[in-house]
Design a protein around this motif. Structure first.
Motif, PDB file in Angstrom:
ATOM      1  N   HIS A  84       0.821  -1.217   0.000  1.00 25.19           N
ATOM      2  CA  HIS A  84       0.000   0.000   0.000  1.00 25.19           C
ATOM      3  C   HIS A  84       0.853   1.265   0.000  1.00 25.19           C
ATOM      4  O   HIS A  84       0.493   2.275  -0.617  1.00 25.19           O
ATOM      5  CB  HIS A  84      -0.921  -0.011   1.223  1.00 25.19           C
ATOM      6  CG  HIS A  84      -1.664   1.268   1.458  1.00 25.19           C
ATOM      7  ND1 HIS A  84      -2.752   1.647   0.693  1.00 25.19           N
ATOM      8  CD2 HIS A  84      -1.468   2.271   2.355  1.00 25.19           C
ATOM      9  CE1 HIS A  84      -3.205   2.819   1.126  1.00 25.19           C
ATOM     10  NE2 HIS A  84      -2.441   3.216   2.127  1.00 25.19           N
ATOM     11  N   SER A 195      -7.440   3.396  -4.949  1.00 29.36           N
ATOM     12  CA  SER A 195      -7.781   2.330  -5.889  1.00 29.36           C
ATOM     13  C   SER A 195      -6.584   1.416  -6.143  1.00 29.36           C
ATOM     14  O   SER A 195      -5.433   1.856  -6.153  1.00 29.36           O
ATOM     15  CB  SER A 195      -8.245   2.939  -7.215  1.00 29.36           C
ATOM     16  OG  SER A 195      -8.272   1.969  -8.233  1.00 29.36           O
ATOM     17  N   ARG A 196      -6.861   0.144  -6.370  1.00 25.52           N
ATOM     18  CA  ARG A 196      -5.789  -0.793  -6.751  1.00 25.52           C
ATOM     19  C   ARG A 196      -5.191  -0.413  -8.095  1.00 25.52           C
ATOM     20  O   ARG A 196      -4.078  -0.816  -8.432  1.00 25.52           O
ATOM     21  CB  ARG A 196      -6.343  -2.217  -6.844  1.00 25.52           C
ATOM     22  CG  ARG A 196      -6.667  -2.852  -5.508  1.00 25.52           C
ATOM     23  CD  ARG A 196      -7.203  -4.246  -5.706  1.00 25.52           C
ATOM     24  NE  ARG A 196      -8.440  -4.252  -6.482  1.00 25.52           N
ATOM     25  CZ  ARG A 196      -8.957  -5.316  -7.071  1.00 25.52           C
ATOM     26  NH1 ARG A 196      -8.339  -6.476  -7.008  1.00 25.52           N
ATOM     27  NH2 ARG A 196     -10.094  -5.227  -7.738  1.00 25.52           N
TER      28      ARG A 196
END
Length: 226
Positions: A84, A195-196
């Motif tokens: 992340h 968002s990924r």
């Protein structure tokens, strides 16, 4: 670098929040890193993710062992952190600023959808809003150079005008810098970072717009700060 240790500041406040909303003895404890840095760029995400060096989820109303400090002065690999945070190291190379990190919330949820569903119920929504208020108070305490909101639901919570637990009365100043308690915030341009697919080709223009806005605001801020 001015380090602000979080345990002494947060635990008494979180104990009160947790005990107000949990009636049983051993909930999952609120979670946060051991420290943040004052007067630097702050990335603000939504809720904590367990780093690889944490093996067990801690129980109780307070956290006895906060997570290791995330240090932007060493590499992502040296931090041995979760993926992340990799995006923030990438952005750092473009804005040439050290940064620090907070989550808006302190409850552990593996899926953001669980938080979004909880927010629909009044009691659970208030539990979330009490945590958000605490984080906004903490931000006012550490006075970041700039807050970059890195999650769309984080932006939704702080801009929720239907709630009365806190007043996020941010507004544009004469330089078109969005400020809360005189602290610059970037929300609209950066919220896609949760968002990924934040670094996909689809978001290339959004990424460039965000970098341009961060650089614009930092240029203004750096002129006025000592």
């Amino acid at each position: 670098m001015e380090i602000f240790t979080l345990k002494e500041y947060l635990n008494p406040k979180l104990k009160k929040i947790w005990s107000n909303y949990y009636s049983y003895d051993n909930p999952i404890a609120p979670m946060f890193p051991e420290s943040v840095v004052k007067n630097e760029v702050l990335f603000l995400s939504l809720n904590p993710s367990l780093p690889p060096f944490v093996k067990d989820v801690e129980n109780g109303f307070t956290q006895s062992n906060p997570w290791r400090f995330l240090n932007s002065r060493i590499s992502y690999e040296e931090n041995e952190s979760v993926p992340h945070f990799k995006k923030f190291f990438k952005i750092q190379k473009e804005i040439s600023e050290n940064w620090t990190f907070l989550d808006l919330l302190y409850l552990r949820k593996s899926k953001q959808l669980d938080i979004e569903n909880s927010y629909k119920a009044e009691n659970e929504r208030n539990f979330i809003l009490e945590q958000a208020k605490l984080t906004l108070d903490l931000i006012a305490e550490i006075k970041p150079k700039l807050v970059i909101v890195a999650n769309s639901f984080t932006e939704k919570i702080i801009h929720d005008k239907k709630q009365t637990i806190f007043n996020f009365n941010a507004s544009l100043d004469n330089d078109f810098v969005y400020r809360y308690e005189n602290i610059p915030f970037i929300t609209r341009e950066s919220k896609f970072l949760g968002s990924r697919f934040w670094d996909s080709e689809k978001n290339k223009d959004r990424y460039e717009n965000m970098i341009n806005e961060v650089q614009r605001v930092l240029k203004i801020v750096n002129k006025t700060r000592p």
